[in-house]
Design a protein around this motif. Structure first.
Motif, PDB file in Angstrom:
ATOM      1  N   MET A 107      -4.720  68.143  17.953  1.00 59.25           N
ATOM      2  CA  MET A 107      -4.052  67.624  19.155  1.00 59.25           C
ATOM      3  C   MET A 107      -2.830  66.816  18.730  1.00 59.25           C
ATOM      4  O   MET A 107      -2.894  65.582  18.648  1.00 59.25           O
ATOM      5  N   PRO A 108      -1.725  67.482  18.421  1.00 59.10           N
ATOM      6  CA  PRO A 108      -0.536  66.774  17.910  1.00 59.10           C
ATOM      7  C   PRO A 108      -0.019  65.669  18.820  1.00 59.10           C
ATOM      8  O   PRO A 108       0.622  64.727  18.352  1.00 59.10           O
ATOM      9  N   GLU A 109      -0.296  65.755  20.114  1.00 61.08           N
ATOM     10  CA  GLU A 109       0.189  64.741  21.054  1.00 61.08           C
ATOM     11  C   GLU A 109      -0.685  63.479  21.063  1.00 61.08           C
ATOM     12  O   GLU A 109      -0.344  62.484  21.710  1.00 61.08           O
ATOM     13  N   LEU A 110      -1.786  63.496  20.333  1.00 66.97           N
ATOM     14  CA  LEU A 110      -2.720  62.365  20.300  1.00 66.97           C
ATOM     15  C   LEU A 110      -2.055  61.129  19.703  1.00 66.97           C
ATOM     16  O   LEU A 110      -1.392  61.210  18.669  1.00 66.97           O
ATOM     17  N   ALA A 157     -16.653  71.705  15.321  1.00 63.77           N
ATOM     18  CA  ALA A 157     -16.809  72.223  13.961  1.00 63.77           C
ATOM     19  C   ALA A 157     -15.478  72.702  13.394  1.00 63.77           C
ATOM     20  O   ALA A 157     -15.216  72.540  12.198  1.00 63.77           O
ATOM     21  N   GLU A 158     -14.631  73.279  14.243  1.00 62.00           N
ATOM     22  CA  GLU A 158     -13.315  73.733  13.792  1.00 62.00           C
ATOM     23  C   GLU A 158     -12.399  72.564  13.461  1.00 62.00           C
ATOM     24  O   GLU A 158     -11.632  72.621  12.502  1.00 62.00           O
ATOM     25  N   VAL A 159     -12.473  71.500  14.228  1.00 61.74           N
ATOM     26  CA  VAL A 159     -11.609  70.334  14.009  1.00 61.74           C
ATOM     27  C   VAL A 159     -12.104  69.509  12.814  1.00 61.74           C
ATOM     28  O   VAL A 159     -11.303  68.957  12.068  1.00 61.74           O
ATOM     29  N   ASP A 160     -13.413  69.462  12.606  1.00 67.47           N
ATOM     30  CA  ASP A 160     -14.013  68.717  11.490  1.00 67.47           C
ATOM     31  C   ASP A 160     -13.817  69.508  10.195  1.00 67.47           C
ATOM     32  O   ASP A 160     -14.742  70.087   9.641  1.00 67.47           O
ATOM     33  N   MET A 176      -5.440  64.779  14.920  1.00 67.80           N
ATOM     34  CA  MET A 176      -4.004  65.010  15.118  1.00 67.80           C
ATOM     35  C   MET A 176      -3.629  66.455  14.793  1.00 67.80           C
ATOM     36  O   MET A 176      -2.722  67.006  15.409  1.00 67.80           O
ATOM     37  N   ALA A 177      -4.323  67.071  13.842  1.00 69.84           N
ATOM     38  CA  ALA A 177      -4.045  68.472  13.512  1.00 69.84           C
ATOM     39  C   ALA A 177      -4.387  69.372  14.701  1.00 69.84           C
ATOM     40  O   ALA A 177      -3.703  70.365  14.949  1.00 69.84           O
TER      41      ALA A 177
END
Length: 72
Positions: free
Chosen positions: A43-46, A24-27, A40-41
């Motif tokens: 998990m910047p390394e994704l 929910a936080e990532v969405d 990406m926001a």
């Protein structure tokens, strides 16, 4: 044995709730899926390849289940 099963069930429930909260936080747009930009926001390394591999249905976005598999 019964105590062990109860403990395992409690841990599974807690993990599921934590993963739902994380999703929910990532969405950010509350669309019910996670876009590459949203992922990406968080998990910047994704990489695009890792995102595409996690996108099992090829929709271009991650469902909660696909996100959980990626976030591991």
């Amino acid at each position: 044995m019964k105590k062990l099963l109860v403990a395992v069930a409690a841990l599974a429930a807690a993990t599921g709730l934590a993963m739902a909260a994380e999703f929910a936080e990532v969405d950010a747009d509350a669309s019910g899926t996670v876009s590459m930009d949203e992922a990406m926001a968080a998990m910047p390394e994704l990489t695009e390849d890792a995102f595409a591999a996690a996108d099992a249905d090829g929709s271009g976005d991650l469902s909660p289940e696909e996100f959980a598999a990626l976030a591991g």
